[in-house]
Scaffold this motif. Structure first.
Motif, mmCIF file in Angstrom:
data_model
loop_
_atom_site.group_PDB
_atom_site.id
_atom_site.type_symbol
_atom_site.label_atom_id
_atom_site.label_comp_id
_atom_site.label_asym_id
_atom_site.label_seq_id
_atom_site.Cartn_x
_atom_site.Cartn_y
_atom_site.Cartn_z
ATOM 1 N N THR A 107 0.804 -1.231 0.000
ATOM 2 C CA THR A 107 0.000 0.000 0.000
ATOM 3 C C THR A 107 0.832 1.274 0.000
ATOM 4 N N LYS A 108 2.171 1.154 0.004
ATOM 5 C CA LYS A 108 3.107 2.287 0.088
ATOM 6 C C LYS A 108 3.104 2.957 1.460
ATOM 7 N N THR A 109 2.318 2.456 2.396
ATOM 8 C CA THR A 109 2.373 2.881 3.792
ATOM 9 C C THR A 109 2.528 1.628 4.649
ATOM 10 N N ASN A 110 3.224 1.746 5.762
ATOM 11 C CA ASN A 110 3.452 0.577 6.605
ATOM 12 C C ASN A 110 2.135 0.159 7.246
ATOM 13 N N THR A 111 1.559 -0.926 6.740
ATOM 14 C CA THR A 111 0.207 -1.348 7.111
ATOM 15 C C THR A 111 0.239 -2.773 7.649
ATOM 16 N N PRO A 112 -0.386 -3.047 8.800
ATOM 17 C CA PRO A 112 -0.480 -4.430 9.270
ATOM 18 C C PRO A 112 -1.121 -5.324 8.215
ATOM 19 N N LEU A 113 -0.612 -6.529 8.073
ATOM 20 C CA LEU A 113 -1.157 -7.458 7.077
ATOM 21 C C LEU A 113 -2.639 -7.702 7.303
ATOM 22 N N ILE A 114 -3.060 -7.668 8.553
ATOM 23 C CA ILE A 114 -4.469 -7.940 8.848
ATOM 24 C C ILE A 114 -5.372 -6.848 8.299
ATOM 25 N N ASN A 115 -4.803 -5.666 8.002
ATOM 26 C CA ASN A 115 -5.585 -4.550 7.461
ATOM 27 C C ASN A 115 -5.386 -4.359 5.961
ATOM 28 N N ILE A 116 -4.759 -5.312 5.296
ATOM 29 C CA ILE A 116 -4.581 -5.250 3.845
ATOM 30 C C ILE A 116 -5.594 -6.191 3.205
ATOM 31 N N ASP A 499 -10.971 4.568 8.450
ATOM 32 C CA ASP A 499 -11.463 3.905 9.650
ATOM 33 C C ASP A 499 -12.814 4.504 9.992
ATOM 34 N N VAL A 500 -13.877 3.824 9.575
ATOM 35 C CA VAL A 500 -15.224 4.334 9.829
ATOM 36 C C VAL A 500 -15.573 4.164 11.302
ATOM 37 N N THR A 501 -15.361 2.990 11.818
ATOM 38 C CA THR A 501 -15.525 2.693 13.241
ATOM 39 C C THR A 501 -14.382 1.785 13.660
ATOM 40 N N ARG A 502 -14.405 1.331 14.908
ATOM 41 C CA ARG A 502 -13.378 0.401 15.341
ATOM 42 C C ARG A 502 -13.404 -0.887 14.546
ATOM 43 N N TRP A 503 -14.577 -1.289 14.070
ATOM 44 C CA TRP A 503 -14.722 -2.581 13.425
ATOM 45 C C TRP A 503 -14.933 -2.494 11.910
ATOM 46 N N LEU A 504 -14.984 -1.309 11.338
ATOM 47 C CA LEU A 504 -15.246 -1.174 9.906
ATOM 48 C C LEU A 504 -14.221 -0.254 9.252
ATOM 49 N N GLN A 505 -13.570 -0.770 8.209
ATOM 50 C CA GLN A 505 -12.623 0.008 7.415
ATOM 51 C C GLN A 505 -13.009 -0.074 5.937
ATOM 52 N N LEU A 506 -12.785 1.014 5.235
ATOM 53 C CA LEU A 506 -13.013 1.072 3.794
ATOM 54 C C LEU A 506 -11.714 1.470 3.107
ATOM 55 N N LYS A 544 -13.851 -5.994 11.137
ATOM 56 C CA LYS A 544 -13.037 -6.574 12.205
ATOM 57 C C LYS A 544 -13.920 -6.805 13.426
ATOM 58 N N PRO A 545 -14.518 -7.987 13.552
ATOM 59 C CA PRO A 545 -15.385 -8.263 14.708
ATOM 60 C C PRO A 545 -14.617 -8.164 16.029
ATOM 61 N N VAL A 546 -13.336 -8.533 15.990
ATOM 62 C CA VAL A 546 -12.423 -8.301 17.110
ATOM 63 C C VAL A 546 -11.121 -7.801 16.506
ATOM 64 N N ASP A 547 -10.270 -7.244 17.349
ATOM 65 C CA ASP A 547 -9.078 -6.576 16.824
ATOM 66 C C ASP A 547 -8.138 -7.501 16.067
ATOM 67 N N ASN A 548 -8.131 -8.777 16.392
ATOM 68 C CA ASN A 548 -7.165 -9.679 15.770
ATOM 69 C C ASN A 548 -7.770 -10.525 14.655
ATOM 70 N N VAL A 549 -8.969 -10.169 14.170
ATOM 71 C CA VAL A 549 -9.608 -10.881 13.058
ATOM 72 C C VAL A 549 -10.144 -9.854 12.073
ATOM 73 N N SER A 550 -9.887 -10.091 10.782
ATOM 74 C CA SER A 550 -10.473 -9.246 9.743
ATOM 75 C C SER A 550 -11.097 -10.114 8.663
ATOM 76 N N VAL A 551 -12.240 -9.658 8.164
ATOM 77 C CA VAL A 551 -12.923 -10.288 7.038
ATOM 78 C C VAL A 551 -13.066 -9.206 5.972
ATOM 79 N N TYR A 552 -12.660 -9.512 4.740
ATOM 80 C CA TYR A 552 -12.640 -8.468 3.719
ATOM 81 C C TYR A 552 -13.221 -8.942 2.391
#
Length: 772
Positions: A107-116, A499-506, A544-552
């Motif tokens: 992404t050209k920015t240092n991004t956690p893999l869970i958020n890619i 970051d729309v909310t803690r659990w939703l990213q676009l 992200k239903p919890v911080d350590n899980v992402s569904v995309y």
């Protein structure tokens, strides 16, 4: 090295000297900064990663100017300065062993893999070292969804998610698209990014791409020398030396030399490289990095073995009755080329410069430039031509040979400038990336056809005595390439990670690319020009239903101009042809099981359209009507299962099909070349105590076809590898790697139906490393 290798050095143009400099940056913005803190999940008993957080920008204390001494100066008490935290690749990305927490490549920015919202495989330096891999395609066998193409025996070439490419290679984010073999002596990590990635990397990369992140001068003291020997007379030595000279100036140098025979008869290689780097920090908000590399690779060019024809008059095999590879009396070491002529040689010089600056108001910028000079030549005598196109006749009495040589030189000059701005707006956090890329690539392609005694372009051979020792005369004929070309590219992009909310990213982004190619056909003195302007998009939703899980869920596109991966020529057909288009939909899940172990899985659909179909009227024009569809599933588990046990596991199912055919033999329903349905790999390392460790790995590929006409099948195979590690004392450590421990015979790759490459038999490597 043998006489033929020594003489072939003169075939490669002497590398020119390089003088390169870069200066950039004058921009300031003021704005409010979005703040957020990321909490890392902790697991009892597990070693924690370095904290990774995004904090509000705040003014950093400036270094005090030194006051001129005076006679009346009062004595002061010296205070011990606080050590600055190490700014290394591993600390930035949270890399520990085989596990990497984040990457800046995708992404050209240092991004956690869970958020890619995309499948990304990171191969760390520890896995590269432990596996004993030294060449790029050796390590990718442990990446699901990636198969190896033979590349005419003279280059790296991969098939990622069913899309073949010799150009989707990058180094530090720059296009490294020339065809050659890459060594890993100076590699910090390898990132394999799946699916169309035009938003970050531009044209091509329809199935995915591979990036090498190189080692850099990071101020850490390292002095290591490694000596290696092994099967086939292998001898290799490498050096990694670096340290901080002052608080603001660091240096590092990586270098290596290797010479070896190969498991194939008459096979040899020699390669070496040197890569000094410098990092300067003029103040707390600015960093400058410089790098230069010289790399040489020369080896026997080997296009492998022919297939066994089913008919004496013409190839008659089909996907329902496929032919098989041929090996004389089962001997996989037999060489079907010429020890006199077969050679592939490359000289690569690369200079890179990068400057990074933090404006301390939420805005950062990185501007980097690359100049690369590639000189390469290759010659091939190989199974080809004749009635059976090089295949062995059913009676096992004869096969035909063909010959050619090619010189393909290129210069790349590229600049990338990337801004990142973090801000809070409308109650949401935004990480906005925007930037430009400008490139100029110039080169030439000159091919000559080989003629055997009697001035014929083919000669029969005995398949049980296949090596050719006769003469060949190389002549440029009208159908051979003789082109000079110039490519200018201009690109701009913008991406917003919201970051729309803690659990939703676009994620939403768009990129514009202008591809301006001019090619002079020196055979006819015809200059042709084609300009393509395309817009690629990417959109994704991350829950992200919890911080350590992402569904995309993710959608992205990419384009490949009609001149293809290597864009060295334009003809009457390609100059009017629209670019190929790649569209993918991917749904996946990522789960950080503990702070050093991640599981990921994804399903995807990839459509490749506008694939050219030759006009049957013989005019040399094409119809952009063909189509391929690739559907698949991938899953990985990577990191520390326990404090002593590291694992890297991957599985992929790939169904790559021709939807609309391109020729009379490549028809709808056929499987795409070199794509197995099933691929599995698993590497495990266990550290018994501080001194001893061991590892075992397995690779499985189900069957595939040598070309998309599905007439020659490569059987599936299973290969087992192992390794043993010993720390002798604080200075010395030793390592033993055994590849293919059960000595399994298998067919590793191909470049068409009659250039089939066997895999290496049992291979040993022993190394000793001294740390000073």
């Amino acid at each position: 090295m043998s006489q033929y290798l020594q003489s072939s050095v003169s075939r490669v143009a002497a590398p020119r000297s390089i003088l390169f400099s870069v200066s950039y940056l004058a921009l300031g913005l003021s704005a409010s900064l979005w703040t957020s803190a990321a909490q890392a999940q902790t697991t009892p008993g597990a070693t924690e990663l370095p904290a990774v957080s995004v904090e509000a920008a705040k003014k950093k204390p400036r270094r005090a100017a030194r006051a001129a001494p005076t006679q009346a100066a009062a004595p002061v008490v010296a205070q011990q300065p606080q050590a600055k935290p190490a700014d290394t690749h591993d600390t930035r990305t949270g890399t520990v062993g085989y596990y990497a927490n984040s990457t800046a490549v995708a992404t050209k920015t240092n991004t956690p893999l869970i958020n890619i919202p995309q499948s990304v495989n990171v191969i760390t330096k520890d896995f590269i070292k432990d596996s004993g891999a030294q060449q790029l395609t050796d390590i990718t066998r442990y990446v699901p969804g990636v198969a190896i193409h033979q590349g005419e025996g003279n280059r790296d070439e991969l098939v990622i998610r069913g899309v073949d490419s010799s150009a989707n290679f990058f180094v530090n984010g720059f296009r490294d698209d020339v065809q050659y073999f890459r060594d890993l002596y100076n590699t910090q990590s390898i990132e394999v990014i799946k699916g169309p990635s035009a938003l970050t990397f531009g044209r091509g990369a329809g199935g995915g791409l591979v990036n090498r992140t190189l080692k850099e001068a990071d101020g850490q003291r390292i002095y290591e020398a490694t000596m290696q020997t092994g099967s086939y007379g292998d001898r290799r030595i490498s050096l990694d030396a670096g340290q901080g000279v002052t608080q603001d100036f660091a240096v590092r140098m990586n270098a290596f030399y290797e010479a070896s025979d190969t498991f194939r008869q008459y096979g040899q290689l020699e390669r070496y490289g040197i890569n000094p780097t410098v990092t300067m920090t003029p103040n707390d908000t600015t960093k400058i990095k410089l790098s230069y590399e010289y790399y040489h690779d020369e080896r026997t060019n080997d296009r492998g073995n022919p297939s066994q024809a089913l008919s004496a008059t013409a190839p008659s095999s089909t996907r329902f009755n496929p032919a098989a590879p041929f090996a004389p009396n089962g001997d996989l070491t037999a060489f079907f080329g010429s020890p006199i002529y077969n050679v592939a040689a490359s000289d690569v010089q690369t200079t890179q410069a990068k400057i990074e600056h933090d404006f301390e108001n939420g805005l950062t910028v990185k501007s980097q430039s690359l100049y690369a000079d590639y000189n390469r030549h290759y010659t091939n005598i190989y199974p080809g031509n004749g009635t059976l196109s090089g295949a062995v006749d059913p009676a096992d009495t004869t096969f035909n040979r063909a010959a050619y040589q090619n010189t393909t030189n290129r210069e790349n000059a590229i600049n990338q400038t990337d801004f990142t701005y973090k801000v809070a707006a409308l109650g949401m956090g935004h990480t906005i990336g925007f930037g430009t890329e400008f490139g100029r690539q110039t080169g030439s392609s000159y091919r000559q056809t080989g003629f055997f005694p009697g001035s014929v372009n083919t000669i029969a051979g005995n398949p049980f005595n296949p090596t050719y020792f006769g003469g060949v005369t190389f002549v440029h004929i009208a159908s051979d390439a003789n082109s000079k070309y110039r490519l200018n590219t201009q690109s701009g992009y913008v991406r917003d990670q919201i970051d729309v909310t803690r659990w939703l990213q676009l994620v939403a982004g768009v990129r514009y690319d202008r591809f301006d190619l001019a090619a002079l056909d020196q055979n006819t003195n015809t200059n042709r020009v084609r300009v393509d302007e395309k817009t690629s998009v990417q959109g994704a939703v991350i829950v992200k239903p919890v911080d350590n899980v992402s569904v995309y869920g993710m959608y992205s596109t990419s384009y490949l101009p009609s001149s293809g991966d290597q864009f060295s020529a334009l003809n009457v057909g390609t100059v009017i042809l629209t670019p190929q288009k790649f569209e993918t939909e991917e749904v996946g899940v990522k789960w950080n099981i503990n702070p050093r172990l991640q599981y990921a899985a994804a399903v995807y659909n990839l459509d490749r359209t506008n694939v050219p179909i030759a006009n049957p009227d013989g005019s040399g024009t094409f119809f952009p009507n063909a189509k391929q569809r690739i559907k698949g599933f991938e899953t990985t588990l990577n990191g520390y299962v326990t404090d002593q046990w590291q694992s890297q596991l991957g599985y992929s199912y790939t169904d790559a099909r021709i939807v609309v055919g391109t020729t009379a033999t490549i028809v709808a329903g056929n499987r795409v070349q070199l794509v197995p349905y099933n691929q599995f790999s698993w590497w495990n390392k266990y550290q018994f105590d501080e001194r001893w460790g061991a590892a075992a790995g397995v690779i499985y590929f189900s069957n595939s076809f040598a070309s998309s006409d599905d007439s020659v099948r490569l059987p599936g195979f299973v290969r087992f590898d192992t390794a043993l590690y010993a720390k002798i004392d604080e200075t010395w450590r030793a390592q033993l790697n055994i590849e293919n421990i059960f000595n399994t015979g298998y067919w590793a790759s191909a470049d068409g139906n009659n250039n089939l490459s066997p895999g290496a038999p049992r291979t040993f490597r022993v190394s000793a490393t001294a740390k000073f």
